[in-house]
Design a protein around this motif. Structure first.
Motif, PDB file in Angstrom:
ATOM      1  N   GLY A 148      -0.705   1.441  -5.551  1.00 37.78           N
ATOM      2  CA  GLY A 148      -2.446   1.711  -4.431  1.00 37.78           C
ATOM      3  C   GLY A 148      -3.447   0.894  -5.783  1.00 37.78           C
ATOM      4  N   GLY A 150      -3.368  -1.334  -7.263  1.00 39.25           N
ATOM      5  CA  GLY A 150      -3.223  -2.954  -6.990  1.00 39.25           C
ATOM      6  C   GLY A 150      -2.262  -3.799  -7.900  1.00 39.25           C
ATOM      7  N   VAL A 177       2.760  -3.507  -0.816  1.00 40.32           N
ATOM      8  CA  VAL A 177       1.838  -3.284  -0.604  1.00 40.32           C
ATOM      9  C   VAL A 177       1.670  -1.533  -0.101  1.00 40.32           C
ATOM     10  N   SER A 179      -0.751  -0.623   1.345  1.00 35.92           N
ATOM     11  CA  SER A 179      -1.929  -0.299   2.443  1.00 35.92           C
ATOM     12  C   SER A 179      -2.619  -2.282   3.351  1.00 35.92           C
ATOM     13  N   GLU A 181      -6.178  -2.636   3.313  1.00 40.28           N
ATOM     14  CA  GLU A 181      -6.533  -3.111   2.832  1.00 40.28           C
ATOM     15  C   GLU A 181      -6.301  -4.596   1.364  1.00 40.28           C
ATOM     16  N   LEU A 182      -5.643  -3.496   0.634  1.00 39.09           N
ATOM     17  CA  LEU A 182      -4.750  -3.964  -0.986  1.00 39.09           C
ATOM     18  C   LEU A 182      -4.296  -5.448  -0.486  1.00 39.09           C
ATOM     19  N   ASN A 185      -6.921  -7.788   0.327  1.00 39.95           N
ATOM     20  CA  ASN A 185      -7.371  -7.506  -0.893  1.00 39.95           C
ATOM     21  C   ASN A 185      -7.033  -8.856  -2.032  1.00 39.95           C
ATOM     22  N   VAL A 186      -5.770  -8.661  -2.118  1.00 43.87           N
ATOM     23  CA  VAL A 186      -4.655  -9.798  -2.722  1.00 43.87           C
ATOM     24  C   VAL A 186      -4.838 -11.272  -1.760  1.00 43.87           C
TER      25      VAL A 186
END
Length: 271
Positions: A148, A150, A177, A179, A181-182, A185-186
């Motif tokens: 979570g 990253g 991942v 989620s 959201e992650l 972000n990646v």
């Protein structure tokens, strides 16, 4: 299962293809010499690797559309000895290539093993898997599982992992991942390397319950999961699939959603 129930594996591949996947993964993570040694089957490593790839290839060949076959390099619970990592992965990569794989998915150690052997050895294994795969001249996808925060199980951040994989010869970066959201972000943080390689995401089933892993998720849950995954496509993901907790029902919902999305070819070397 390869020895006892090959038909069950073939049917699984056929079901995945019928749902609309573009890449079928041969079950080769446990066909290495070291993985088979504890059960006295090390001498069958090459044959079982060939069988696993053949089952996937036959299923792909029966599809009415183009389906690629990928072999898994690494990700087994039986980790190679530290001084044999490069050799073991090189041998397995050569077997996968000879068996007919078009893509090699380089994983390194299973996350549970990575947490046990120490960060230095785990990172060495991840790099060795990518180097061994790219040496075959097949399309090489570096698969990295993130928590979570990253980070990998050995504590390396995804940006460092990406740089290492690229330096080692990866054609594509595939991050698993937990989620959306992650995943977003990646993709945002790696936007600068998108012109060099393809970046993809395997999205876990956030709503999956630990005690419901064997149940097919309700259609509405799978549709909602696929809809959230669509945000990753909009953010630039070139590959998308199911991660931890997902089922065939999730893949079906995802494939249905992707039918309305224009997709570019995934393979650079293999096609």
């Amino acid at each position: 299962m390869l020895r006892e129930s090959p038909r069950a594996i073939a049917e699984l591949h056929e079901q995945e293809i019928a749902l609309g996947i573009d890449v079928v993964r041969a079950l080769t993570s446990a066909t290495t010499t070291r993985a088979l040694a504890p059960i006295g089957m090390a001498f069958r490593a090459a044959a079982l690797t060939g069988t696993a790839v053949e089952l996937a290839t036959e299923a792909a060949g029966g599809a009415a559309r183009r389906v690629a076959v990928a072999g898994i390099l690494g990700h087994t619970a039986a980790a190679p000895m530290a001084d044999r990592i490069a050799e073991d992965y090189a041998v397995h990569a050569a077997r996968l290539a000879a068996a007919g794989c078009e893509i090699l998915v380089a994983c390194g150690f299973d996350p549970a093993q990575a947490a046990c052997v120490g960060p230095t050895v785990a990172r060495l294994a991840r790099r060795a898997a990518v180097v061994s795969a790219s040496t075959t001249q097949l399309a090489t996808w570096a698969l990295v599982e993130l928590d979570g925060a990253g980070r990998t199980a050995d504590g390396e951040g995804f940006e460092e992992v990406a740089r290492s994989a690229l330096d080692s010869g990866a054609d594509a970066l595939l991050f698993e991942v937990p989620s959306v959201e992650l995943g977003l972000n990646v993709l945002r943080r790696l936007e600068g390397v998108a012109h060099e390689v393809q970046v993809g995401v395997l999205l876990g089933a956030e709503s999956a319950q630990a005690d419901g892993a064997d149940r097919i998720a309700p259609a509405e849950i799978c549709d909602a999961w696929a809809a959230s995954a669509a945000r990753l496509i909009e953010a630039g993901a070139r590959m998308l699939g199911g991660g931890t907790g997902t089922t065939l029902a999730h893949l079906g919902a995802l494939a249905k959603m992707l039918r309305t999305t224009q997709r570019a070819p995934l393979l650079r070397r293999a096609l």
